[in-house]
Design a protein around this motif. Structure first.
Motif, PDB file in Angstrom:
ATOM      1  N   LYS A   1      17.702 -31.067  -1.033  1.00  0.00           N
ATOM      2  CA  LYS A   1      17.990 -31.248   0.431  1.00  0.00           C
ATOM      3  C   LYS A   1      18.680 -30.207   0.817  1.00  0.00           C
ATOM      4  CE  LYS A   1      19.455 -35.512  -0.210  1.00  0.00           C
ATOM      5  NZ  LYS A   1      19.135 -35.472  -1.751  1.00  0.00           N
ATOM      6  N   SER A   2      19.828 -29.870   0.221  1.00  0.00           N
ATOM      7  CA  SER A   2      20.510 -29.006   0.761  1.00  0.00           C
ATOM      8  C   SER A   2      20.193 -27.517   0.814  1.00  0.00           C
ATOM      9  CB  SER A   2      22.074 -28.798   0.161  1.00  0.00           C
ATOM     10  OG  SER A   2      22.156 -29.898  -0.712  1.00  0.00           O
ATOM     11  N   THR A   3      19.613 -27.178  -0.348  1.00  0.00           N
ATOM     12  CA  THR A   3      18.858 -25.849  -0.570  1.00  0.00           C
ATOM     13  C   THR A   3      17.690 -25.781   0.643  1.00  0.00           C
ATOM     14  OG1 THR A   3      19.100 -26.082  -2.790  1.00  0.00           O
ATOM     15  CG2 THR A   3      17.837 -24.418  -2.141  1.00  0.00           C
TER      16      THR A   3
ATOM     17  N   ARG B   1      27.335 -26.639   1.096  1.00  0.00           N
ATOM     18  CA  ARG B   1      25.887 -26.603   0.374  1.00  0.00           C
ATOM     19  C   ARG B   1      25.131 -25.775   1.128  1.00  0.00           C
ATOM     20  NH1 ARG B   1      23.842 -31.861   0.565  1.00  0.00           N
ATOM     21  NH2 ARG B   1      24.783 -31.851   2.605  1.00  0.00           N
TER      22      ARG B   1
ATOM     23  N   VAL C   1      15.800 -37.906  -3.126  1.00  0.00           N
ATOM     24  CA  VAL C   1      16.928 -38.439  -4.035  1.00  0.00           C
ATOM     25  C   VAL C   1      17.835 -36.884  -4.544  1.00  0.00           C
ATOM     26  CG1 VAL C   1      15.625 -40.107  -5.419  1.00  0.00           C
ATOM     27  CG2 VAL C   1      15.425 -37.864  -6.134  1.00  0.00           C
ATOM     28  N   PRO C   2      19.081 -37.584  -4.952  1.00  0.00           N
ATOM     29  CA  PRO C   2      19.988 -36.326  -5.309  1.00  0.00           C
ATOM     30  C   PRO C   2      19.295 -35.557  -6.173  1.00  0.00           C
ATOM     31  CG  PRO C   2      21.053 -38.394  -5.508  1.00  0.00           C
ATOM     32  CD  PRO C   2      19.633 -38.754  -5.173  1.00  0.00           C
TER      33      PRO C   2
ATOM     34  N   ASN D   1       8.996 -30.371  -3.540  1.00  0.00           N
ATOM     35  CA  ASN D   1       9.865 -29.002  -3.695  1.00  0.00           C
ATOM     36  C   ASN D   1       9.798 -28.225  -4.864  1.00  0.00           C
ATOM     37  OD1 ASN D   1      11.724 -27.049  -2.966  1.00  0.00           O
ATOM     38  ND2 ASN D   1      13.496 -28.271  -3.226  1.00  0.00           N
ATOM     39  N   LYS D   2      10.408 -27.177  -4.993  1.00  0.00           N
ATOM     40  CA  LYS D   2      10.524 -26.510  -6.389  1.00  0.00           C
ATOM     41  C   LYS D   2       9.025 -26.048  -6.865  1.00  0.00           C
ATOM     42  CE  LYS D   2      14.888 -28.856  -7.376  1.00  0.00           C
ATOM     43  NZ  LYS D   2      15.800 -29.312  -8.032  1.00  0.00           N
TER      44      LYS D   2
ATOM     45  N   ALA E   1      16.789 -33.397  -5.327  1.00  0.00           N
ATOM     46  CA  ALA E   1      15.402 -33.149  -4.973  1.00  0.00           C
ATOM     47  C   ALA E   1      15.619 -31.707  -4.133  1.00  0.00           C
ATOM     48  CB  ALA E   1      14.841 -34.229  -3.748  1.00  0.00           C
TER      49      ALA E   1
ATOM     50  N   SER F   1       8.785 -24.169  -1.774  1.00  0.00           N
ATOM     51  CA  SER F   1       9.983 -23.787  -2.714  1.00  0.00           C
ATOM     52  C   SER F   1      11.163 -23.488  -1.639  1.00  0.00           C
ATOM     53  CB  SER F   1       9.826 -22.790  -3.486  1.00  0.00           C
ATOM     54  OG  SER F   1      10.906 -22.254  -3.978  1.00  0.00           O
ATOM     55  N   GLY F   2      12.169 -24.470  -1.794  1.00  0.00           N
ATOM     56  CA  GLY F   2      13.506 -23.960  -0.831  1.00  0.00           C
ATOM     57  C   GLY F   2      14.021 -23.035  -1.207  1.00  0.00           C
ATOM     58  N   TYR F   3      14.083 -22.772  -2.415  1.00  0.00           N
ATOM     59  CA  TYR F   3      14.918 -21.680  -3.243  1.00  0.00           C
ATOM     60  C   TYR F   3      14.471 -20.383  -2.711  1.00  0.00           C
ATOM     61  CZ  TYR F   3      17.927 -19.525  -6.634  1.00  0.00           C
ATOM     62  OH  TYR F   3      18.782 -18.653  -7.200  1.00  0.00           O
TER      63      TYR F   3
HETATM   64  P1  GDP Z   1      20.269 -32.313  -3.334  1.00  0.00           P
HETATM   65  O1  GDP Z   1      21.205 -32.867  -4.161  1.00  0.00           O
HETATM   66  O2  GDP Z   1      18.989 -32.940  -2.792  1.00  0.00           O
HETATM   67  O3  GDP Z   1      21.004 -31.519  -1.928  1.00  0.00           O
HETATM   68  O4  GDP Z   1      19.698 -30.979  -3.899  1.00  0.00           O
HETATM   69  P2  GDP Z   1      20.262 -29.429  -3.960  1.00  0.00           P
HETATM   70  O5  GDP Z   1      19.755 -28.566  -2.961  1.00  0.00           O
HETATM   71  O6  GDP Z   1      21.720 -29.403  -4.147  1.00  0.00           O
HETATM   72  O7  GDP Z   1      19.660 -28.882  -5.371  1.00  0.00           O
HETATM   73  C1  GDP Z   1      19.628 -29.499  -6.615  1.00  0.00           C
HETATM   74  C2  GDP Z   1      19.035 -28.279  -7.586  1.00  0.00           C
HETATM   75  O8  GDP Z   1      17.960 -28.052  -7.673  1.00  0.00           O
HETATM   76  C3  GDP Z   1      20.230 -27.143  -7.349  1.00  0.00           C
HETATM   77  O9  GDP Z   1      20.424 -26.401  -8.755  1.00  0.00           O
HETATM   78  C4  GDP Z   1      19.089 -26.030  -6.670  1.00  0.00           C
HETATM   79  O10 GDP Z   1      19.600 -24.660  -6.979  1.00  0.00           O
HETATM   80  C5  GDP Z   1      17.949 -26.402  -7.155  1.00  0.00           C
HETATM   81  N1  GDP Z   1      16.772 -26.296  -6.386  1.00  0.00           N
HETATM   82  C6  GDP Z   1      16.643 -26.436  -4.997  1.00  0.00           C
HETATM   83  N2  GDP Z   1      15.532 -26.177  -4.298  1.00  0.00           N
HETATM   84  C7  GDP Z   1      14.818 -25.497  -5.365  1.00  0.00           C
HETATM   85  C8  GDP Z   1      13.620 -24.889  -5.443  1.00  0.00           C
HETATM   86  O11 GDP Z   1      13.033 -24.713  -4.418  1.00  0.00           O
HETATM   87  N3  GDP Z   1      13.367 -24.200  -6.556  1.00  0.00           N
HETATM   88  C9  GDP Z   1      14.105 -24.515  -7.779  1.00  0.00           C
HETATM   89  N4  GDP Z   1      13.570 -23.782  -8.718  1.00  0.00           N
HETATM   90  N5  GDP Z   1      15.251 -24.993  -7.640  1.00  0.00           N
HETATM   91  C10 GDP Z   1      15.635 -25.569  -6.576  1.00  0.00           C
END
Ligand code: GDP
Length: 364
Positions: free
Chosen positions: A100-102, A141, A95-96, A234-235, A98, A273-275
């Motif tokens: 994905k881009s990270t 992204r 879902v948005p 994730n996260k 989640a 954790s993608g981040y």
């Molecule tokens: P998308 O909409 O699925 O592409 O999600 P994004 O990659 O844009 O991430 C949405 C938000 O979640 C952003 O603010 C990211 O910084 C945050 N985020 C993504 N991956 C992680 C993670 O592994 N850990 C944490 N704490 N935040 C994350």
């Protein structure tokens, strides 16, 4: 003849001889003009050499609505086909928000740096036509990945129906493979029909989930979970780690309720954790293990053949539908029939039958 202002009698300022101009002032302009006038063979040569600019132009042709572009695109695809099929295609959904881009940024950097892969990232975003701006369309992204030479990132094609958008992405996969990309990601938002389309063009379907939002299914339909070959939570970082582990075990339990997948593979659930880029290697070990597993039991080829068959029918359906609905006589008559049906003057079925008869008559 002498210019009147250069006449010795003339009192004003003389006109100087101009400087000789080169035939082309801006040499790049000529390059630009040459765009789209390559032959299909020239396109294919460029693609096979891994020329990214030519690859991008060929993808633009695939995405174009113009008949002459489509014809050229089909020729290019046909000629590229013998050089394709060797990549690993991975569908990524969630879902948005989640991540994905990270995650794709992190996955991509891992695959390029640690596994020496060349990665193409494509997307299917059926919402982009409506919103006139694709959620999955923004290259920035994926900050790190977009600077990598070994990554090719292309936003979702925007025009047309989901079927049309998906078909274009599938054709783009072919071009990317011919250009030497050995890993292809197809990203989509996990909320609609698009997962089925993505599922029908990838080898491995990865579902990104989150923990701690109460409802662990988070609007992801069960059908999507059933399609997943791997679920990754994730996260899993900071004080979220325990929650992520708990969510993972809940997903594992949920998966037990599903029937055995046709591939014979039991989907795995991992946390990462993608981040912070932790747990990434484990995810790719899982994907590579799956690929080995299905290559050994024959399911890999079986699925690819099945997908080819699916896309043949999809293409026929698309072609018939767009020919029908874009016919001007049909378009006019449909409006009339629609009113008649709305006013209960004719049944839906009779209206449909008459439309088909009209169409059959049009083709003669
Ligand atoms: P998308 O909409 O699925 O592409 O999600 P994004 O990659 O844009 O991430 C949405 C938000 O979640 C952003 O603010 C990211 O910084 C945050 N985020 C993504 N991956 C992680 C993670 O592994 N850990 C944490 N704490 N935040 C994350």
């Amino acid at each position: 003849m002498i210019h009147p202002e250069n006449d010795p009698q003339y009192k004003g300022l003389a006109v100087n001889q101009g400087v000789d101009q080169p035939p082309v002032i801006n040499p790049y302009l000529r390059e630009r003009k040459r765009r789209n006038i390559y032959t299909s063979t020239e396109y294919v040569e460029g693609i096979l050499k891994g020329n990214i600019s030519i690859l991008s132009q060929a993808v633009t042709l695939v995405e174009s609505q113009k008949v002459e572009h489509l014809q050229l695109a089909q020729e290019i695809i046909e000629k590229c086909l013998p050089y394709t099929g060797k990549s690993i295609r991975v569908g990524i959904t969630g879902v948005p928000g989640a991540g994905k881009s990270t995650s794709i940024d992190a996955f991509g950097m891992y695959l390029i740096k640690e596994c020496r892969k060349k990665l193409a990232v494509l997307a299917i975003d059926p919402s982009s036509e409506r919103s006139k701006g694709s959620i999955l369309g923004d290259k920035t992204r994926m900050e790190e990945l977009s600077r990598e030479q070994d990554a090719f990132i292309r936003p979702s094609p925007s025009a047309g129906s989901l079927g049309g958008v998906a078909r274009k992405t599938r054709e783009t996969i072919i071009l990317c493979e011919a250009a030497g990309f050995d890993t292809v990601f197809v990203e989509t938002v996990g909320v609609g029909q698009s997962e089925t389309a993505v599922h029908s063009m990838v080898d491995f379907f990865l579902l990104i989930q989150l923990a701690g939002t109460g409802d662990e299914l988070q609007g992801i339909k069960r059908g999507i979970m059933e399609m997943a070959d791997g679920i990754v939570v994730n996260k899993a970082d900071g004080n979220n780690i325990e929650k992520a582990k708990l969510a993972a075990s809940q997903f594992r339990n949920a998966l037990h309720l599903f029937p055995m997948a046709q591939s014979g593979w039991s989907p795995e659930v991992l946390t990462y954790s993608g981040y912070y880029k932790t747990g990434i290697k484990e995810i790719w070990d899982m994907v590579f293990e799956y690929i080995d597993f299905v290559k050994n039991n024959g399911y890999f080829q079986y699925k690819r053949n099945d997908q080819s068959k699916y896309w043949m029918y999809e293409s026929i359906n698309e072609y018939l539908k767009s020919n029908f609905y874009n016919d001007p006589v049909i378009e006019d008559e449909l409006k009339i029939k629609e009113q008649l049906v709305l006013n209960s003057r004719i049944s839906s079925f009779a209206a449909a039958k008459e439309m088909i008869e009209l169409w059959n008559g049009r083709k003669k």
